[in-house]
Design a protein around this motif. Structure first.
Motif, PDB file in Angstrom:
ATOM      1  N   UNK A  64       0.799  -1.222   0.000  1.00 41.14           N
ATOM      2  CA  UNK A  64       0.000   0.000   0.000  1.00 41.14           C
ATOM      3  C   UNK A  64       0.835   1.276   0.000  1.00 41.14           C
ATOM      4  N   UNK A  65       2.152   1.179   0.072  1.00 41.17           N
ATOM      5  CA  UNK A  65       3.005   2.365   0.097  1.00 41.17           C
ATOM      6  C   UNK A  65       2.869   3.130  -1.215  1.00 41.17           C
ATOM      7  N   UNK A  66       2.832   4.467  -1.160  1.00 42.87           N
ATOM      8  CA  UNK A  66       2.680   5.246  -2.403  1.00 42.87           C
ATOM      9  C   UNK A  66       3.822   5.026  -3.388  1.00 42.87           C
ATOM     10  N   UNK A  67       5.023   4.843  -2.876  1.00 44.76           N
ATOM     11  CA  UNK A  67       6.181   4.618  -3.755  1.00 44.76           C
ATOM     12  C   UNK A  67       6.011   3.300  -4.515  1.00 44.76           C
ATOM     13  N   UNK A  68       5.514   2.276  -3.835  1.00 46.25           N
ATOM     14  CA  UNK A  68       5.283   0.977  -4.477  1.00 46.25           C
ATOM     15  C   UNK A  68       4.164   1.095  -5.505  1.00 46.25           C
ATOM     16  N   UNK A  69       3.086   1.780  -5.152  1.00 43.70           N
ATOM     17  CA  UNK A  69       1.959   1.938  -6.070  1.00 43.70           C
ATOM     18  C   UNK A  69       2.369   2.683  -7.342  1.00 43.70           C
ATOM     19  N   UNK A  70       3.184   3.733  -7.185  1.00 46.28           N
ATOM     20  CA  UNK A  70       3.658   4.484  -8.349  1.00 46.28           C
ATOM     21  C   UNK A  70       4.528   3.617  -9.256  1.00 46.28           C
ATOM     22  N   UNK A  71       5.453   2.874  -8.658  1.00 48.03           N
ATOM     23  CA  UNK A  71       6.349   2.027  -9.455  1.00 48.03           C
ATOM     24  C   UNK A  71       5.579   0.931 -10.175  1.00 48.03           C
ATOM     25  N   UNK A  72       4.620   0.312  -9.480  1.00 50.15           N
ATOM     26  CA  UNK A  72       3.813  -0.726 -10.124  1.00 50.15           C
ATOM     27  C   UNK A  72       2.968  -0.143 -11.253  1.00 50.15           C
ATOM     28  N   UNK A  73       2.448   1.068 -11.064  1.00 50.72           N
ATOM     29  CA  UNK A  73       1.653   1.704 -12.120  1.00 50.72           C
ATOM     30  C   UNK A  73       2.510   1.965 -13.357  1.00 50.72           C
ATOM     31  N   UNK A  74       3.738   2.413 -13.153  1.00 48.64           N
ATOM     32  CA  UNK A  74       4.643   2.658 -14.280  1.00 48.64           C
ATOM     33  C   UNK A  74       4.937   1.353 -15.012  1.00 48.64           C
ATOM     34  N   UNK A  75       5.236   0.307 -14.255  1.00 49.99           N
ATOM     35  CA  UNK A  75       5.562  -0.984 -14.873  1.00 49.99           C
ATOM     36  C   UNK A  75       4.358  -1.571 -15.608  1.00 49.99           C
ATOM     37  N   UNK A  76       3.186  -1.453 -15.015  1.00 51.57           N
ATOM     38  CA  UNK A  76       1.994  -1.988 -15.671  1.00 51.57           C
ATOM     39  C   UNK A  76       1.671  -1.218 -16.949  1.00 51.57           C
ATOM     40  N   UNK A  77       1.894   0.099 -16.921  1.00 53.23           N
ATOM     41  CA  UNK A  77       1.653   0.900 -18.119  1.00 53.23           C
ATOM     42  C   UNK A  77       2.646   0.557 -19.225  1.00 53.23           C
ATOM     43  N   UNK A  78       3.869   0.220 -18.842  1.00 53.12           N
ATOM     44  CA  UNK A  78       4.912  -0.101 -19.820  1.00 53.12           C
ATOM     45  C   UNK A  78       4.940  -1.584 -20.188  1.00 53.12           C
ATOM     46  N   UNK A  79       4.010  -2.366 -19.660  1.00 56.65           N
ATOM     47  CA  UNK A  79       4.070  -3.818 -19.889  1.00 56.65           C
ATOM     48  C   UNK A  79       3.930  -4.187 -21.366  1.00 56.65           C
ATOM     49  N   UNK A  80       3.106  -3.471 -22.132  1.00 58.76           N
ATOM     50  CA  UNK A  80       2.976  -3.750 -23.566  1.00 58.76           C
ATOM     51  C   UNK A  80       4.274  -3.492 -24.309  1.00 58.76           C
ATOM     52  N   UNK A  81       4.908  -2.374 -24.000  1.00 58.70           N
ATOM     53  CA  UNK A  81       6.205  -2.048 -24.604  1.00 58.70           C
ATOM     54  C   UNK A  81       7.244  -3.104 -24.229  1.00 58.70           C
ATOM     55  N   UNK A  82       7.295  -3.454 -22.942  1.00 60.17           N
ATOM     56  CA  UNK A  82       8.277  -4.447 -22.486  1.00 60.17           C
ATOM     57  C   UNK A  82       8.018  -5.813 -23.113  1.00 60.17           C
ATOM     58  N   UNK A  83       6.745  -6.157 -23.282  1.00 63.86           N
ATOM     59  CA  UNK A  83       6.402  -7.432 -23.913  1.00 63.86           C
ATOM     60  C   UNK A  83       6.886  -7.476 -25.360  1.00 63.86           C
ATOM     61  N   UNK A  84       6.717  -6.382 -26.092  1.00 64.82           N
ATOM     62  CA  UNK A  84       7.204  -6.320 -27.468  1.00 64.82           C
ATOM     63  C   UNK A  84       8.719  -6.434 -27.541  1.00 64.82           C
ATOM     64  N   UNK A  85       9.400  -5.735 -26.628  1.00 61.33           N
ATOM     65  CA  UNK A  85      10.857  -5.807 -26.582  1.00 61.33           C
ATOM     66  C   UNK A  85      11.320  -7.224 -26.234  1.00 61.33           C
ATOM     67  N   UNK A  86      10.607  -7.876 -25.326  1.00 63.16           N
ATOM     68  CA  UNK A  86      10.955  -9.260 -24.965  1.00 63.16           C
ATOM     69  C   UNK A  86      10.820 -10.182 -26.166  1.00 63.16           C
ATOM     70  N   UNK A  87       9.758  -9.997 -26.934  1.00 57.81           N
ATOM     71  CA  UNK A  87       9.545 -10.830 -28.109  1.00 57.81           C
ATOM     72  C   UNK A  87      10.688 -10.724 -29.104  1.00 57.81           C
ATOM     73  N   UNK A  88      11.194  -9.510 -29.293  1.00 58.77           N
ATOM     74  CA  UNK A  88      12.318  -9.327 -30.211  1.00 58.77           C
ATOM     75  C   UNK A  88      13.620  -9.870 -29.620  1.00 58.77           C
ATOM     76  N   UNK A  89      13.826  -9.660 -28.335  1.00 62.36           N
ATOM     77  CA  UNK A  89      15.081 -10.079 -27.711  1.00 62.36           C
ATOM     78  C   UNK A  89      15.176 -11.595 -27.568  1.00 62.36           C
ATOM     79  N   UNK A  90      14.056 -12.236 -27.261  1.00 64.51           N
ATOM     80  CA  UNK A  90      14.087 -13.679 -26.988  1.00 64.51           C
ATOM     81  C   UNK A  90      13.696 -14.529 -28.189  1.00 64.51           C
ATOM     82  N   UNK A  91      13.159 -13.902 -29.220  1.00 61.34           N
ATOM     83  CA  UNK A  91      12.734 -14.620 -30.426  1.00 61.34           C
ATOM     84  C   UNK A  91      11.743 -15.741 -30.099  1.00 61.34           C
ATOM     85  N   UNK A  92      10.748 -15.395 -29.284  1.00 59.83           N
ATOM     86  CA  UNK A  92       9.692 -16.344 -28.960  1.00 59.83           C
ATOM     87  C   UNK A  92       8.510 -16.134 -29.891  1.00 59.83           C
ATOM     88  N   UNK A  93       7.859 -17.210 -30.253  1.00 61.34           N
ATOM     89  CA  UNK A  93       6.668 -17.096 -31.084  1.00 61.34           C
ATOM     90  C   UNK A  93       5.519 -16.507 -30.283  1.00 61.34           C
TER      91      UNK A  93
END
Length: 136
Positions: A64-93
């Motif tokens: 429930x800490x605000x610092x944790x909530x902010x960091x999780x919100x940033x990561x969740x918002x960037x999850x689509x971008x990170x998923x695309x980058x993972x696909x290119x880096x790992x060459x997974x179907x």
């Protein structure tokens, strides 16, 4: 005889390594603290990857800490971008959807460690002074 690591475990380990680098290198949001990826658990069908993160701070944080909530919100918002980058880096179907969770285990382990120190003290578990006298 079973294998030491299944394919899912190896993919989880590789996702952990790649994400740690990507978060450090590619995400420039100032709300994101010093994030450590503690574990990645990939579902059997590779549909989802649960990523457990903790923040490096001097204070004990909870979900429930605000610092944790902010960091999780940033990561969740960037999850689509990170998923695309993972696909290119790992060459997974098929790249799993990323779900970020706060890992409170490091804080709990520090708390238990301090309780043990408070109860027992900082003396060693085995007294080595008797061993050196008997050897001589």
């Amino acid at each position: 005889m079973p294998k030491e690591f299944s394919r899912i475990d190896r993919i989880g380990d590789q996702i952990q390594r790649e994400l740690a680098q990507m978060i450090q290198r590619d995400i420039k949001d100032p709300r994101l603290g010093m994030v450590t990826i503690n574990a990645v658990k990939v579902s059997r069908d590779m549909g989802y990857a649960d990523i457990y993160v903790s923040l490096l701070t001097t204070e004990d944080l909870t979900e429930d800490s605000p610092q944790v909530q902010d960091s999780l919100a940033v990561l969740r918002k960037a999850s689509g971008f990170l998923r695309g980058q993972l696909g290119r880096a790992m060459k997974l179907r098929m790249v799993p959807h990323l779900r970020f969770h706060f890992d409170s285990l490091p804080g709990k382990s520090r708390r238990i460690d301090s309780l043990i120190d408070e109860a027992v003290g900082r003396k060693p578990a085995v007294d080595r002074s008797d061993d050196t006298e008997s050897e001589g």
